[in-house]
Design an enzyme around this catalytic site. Structure first.
Site, short mmCIF file in Angstrom:
data_model
loop_
_atom_site.label_atom_id
_atom_site.label_comp_id
_atom_site.label_asym_id
_atom_site.label_seq_id
_atom_site.Cartn_x
_atom_site.Cartn_y
_atom_site.Cartn_z
N PRO A 2 0.86 -1.19 0.00
CA PRO A 2 0.00 0.00 0.00
C PRO A 2 0.89 1.24 0.00
CG PRO A 2 0.04 -0.99 2.18
CD PRO A 2 0.78 -1.93 1.26
N GLU A 3 0.45 2.29 -0.65
CA GLU A 3 1.25 3.52 -0.67
C GLU A 3 0.65 4.55 0.28
OE1 GLU A 3 3.37 4.77 -3.88
OE2 GLU A 3 3.11 2.99 -5.11
N LYS A 61 4.66 5.45 4.93
CA LYS A 61 3.76 4.31 4.93
C LYS A 61 3.74 3.61 6.28
CE LYS A 61 5.89 3.18 0.98
NZ LYS A 61 6.29 2.34 -0.17
N ARG A 325 13.05 -2.54 -10.04
CA ARG A 325 11.64 -2.16 -10.13
C ARG A 325 11.32 -1.72 -11.56
NH1 ARG A 325 9.74 -0.88 -5.00
NH2 ARG A 325 7.71 -1.24 -5.96
#
Ligand SMILES: [Zn+2]
Length: 342
Positions: A2-3, A61, A325
């Protein structure tokens, strides 16, 4: 993962439902999420029982619930962890108003609120009142309006990547509030290495710009470094880079101060828009595996759109790997540095 916008939605929900509530009893169904608790599961129960939540605070986060004895319950939700509040008046009101977004897991007759935004809602596979993959349950002190069965906070985690621990708090290095949700200049002792995030009014932006410009690392890698500026994940890094027309492979040292500041501004603006979408519609609960809010995902410019047309110039978006990434970019709007290696 989750960001920041999704975690902020969770934080606001936890603050609303848990502030002022005491933990009467702790039930542990599986001790593995407590593996990072100093002293183990017994210490977790001992430190939490009888304590009252005073706030819900977020930096980047990272999320924590300060307790009335100066310690804090720190939550790591990972990819699959969820915190579910059941039986509070807010949860009951959501149920009665027919707001389905608030009650989609487990028994449809049981009032509950999913505050995590870490995965898409699923239809109930098990109508039992006890959710599947329930690991830890905190029984909360009763208040008027609770469900007859009482109010609880559950940690539900299918894949065990999340965790809880009670830890001491220490003063912040700069004397400013530890994060969003509390004015106390305190932070959990094991979160001090996390930098302030882009939406934090106490972030020292000139210092962030200077740090980035003194590095030869790829700018996308710098955006993801939670020790420089926190809360930016893969989605918002790519969106911010596209908005600022910067290729992720550019070295931090190759960017001018104005471009670097523009990149930070652009990334912060994307996160603020995502937060507004989550805060107004609760659609932030509908997320994909990367934590992109479903409602907001439809307005993303590059994330998940490799091979599709750039919304600004029409060129076909490309993807390449930076630091392990995926980086999606527009080859026309975001000039790739000539000598760069991924
Ligand atoms: Zn373009």
């Amino acid at each position: 993962m989750p960001e920041l916008p999704e975690v902020e939605t969770v934080r606001a929900g936890l603050a609303r439902h848990l502030t002022g509530r005491m933990v009467e009893r702790v039930e542990i169904f599986d001790p593995r999420p407590l593996r990072r608790q100093e002293g183990g599961a017994d210490a977790f129960v001992q430190r939490l029982t009888g304590r009252t939540f005073t706030a819900a605070v977020r930096r980047g986060k990272f999320l924590w619930l300060p307790l009335d004895d100066g310690a804090a319950l720190v939550a790591h939700l990972g990819m699959s962890g969820q915190l579910l509040v059941h039986g509070t008046p807010g949860a009951l009101a959501a149920r009665e108003s027919g707001d389905d977004a608030h009650a989609f897991l487990g028994d449809p007759d049981a009032p509950r609120v999913d505050l995590t935004a870490t995965r898409a809602p699923l239809p109930a596979e098990d109508p039992d009142a006890r959710p599947r993959h329930l690991r830890v349950r905190l029984h909360l002190s009763p208040i008027a309006g609770d469900a007859p069965g009482g109010a609880v906070l559950d940690l539900v985690d299918q894949r065990m990547f999340g965790g809880l621990r009670v830890t001491d708090m220490v003063p912040t290095a700069d004397g400013a509030p530890g994060g969003a949700g509390s004015l106390a200049p305190l932070i959990p002792a094991d979160v001090t290495h996390i930098a302030r995030d882009l939406l934090d009014p106490h972030l020292d932006r000139p210092a962030v710009v200077a740090k980035m410009r003194h590095s030869n690392r790829a700018v996308k890698t710098l955006l993801l470094d939670q020790g420089i500026v926190s809360g930016i994940g893969n989605i918002y890094a790519d969106e911010g880079l596209w908005a600022a027309r910067v290729h992720g492979l550019r070295r931090g040292s190759a960017l001018g101060p104005r471009v670097t500041a523009r990149l930070l501004d652009a990334t912060g603006e994307v996160m603020e828009r995502a937060l507004a979408a989550g805060g107004t519609s609760f659609d932030a609960l509908y997320v994909d595996a990367d934590g992109a809010a479903g409602f907001f995902a439809r307005s993303l410019a590059v994330y998940g759109r490799a091979g599709q047309e750039c919304r600004r110039c029409g060129a076909l978006l490309r993807a390449e790997t930076i630091g392990g990434r995926s980086h999606v970019f527009c080859p026309r709007c975001q000039t790739r540095p000539r000598s760069a290696r991924a």
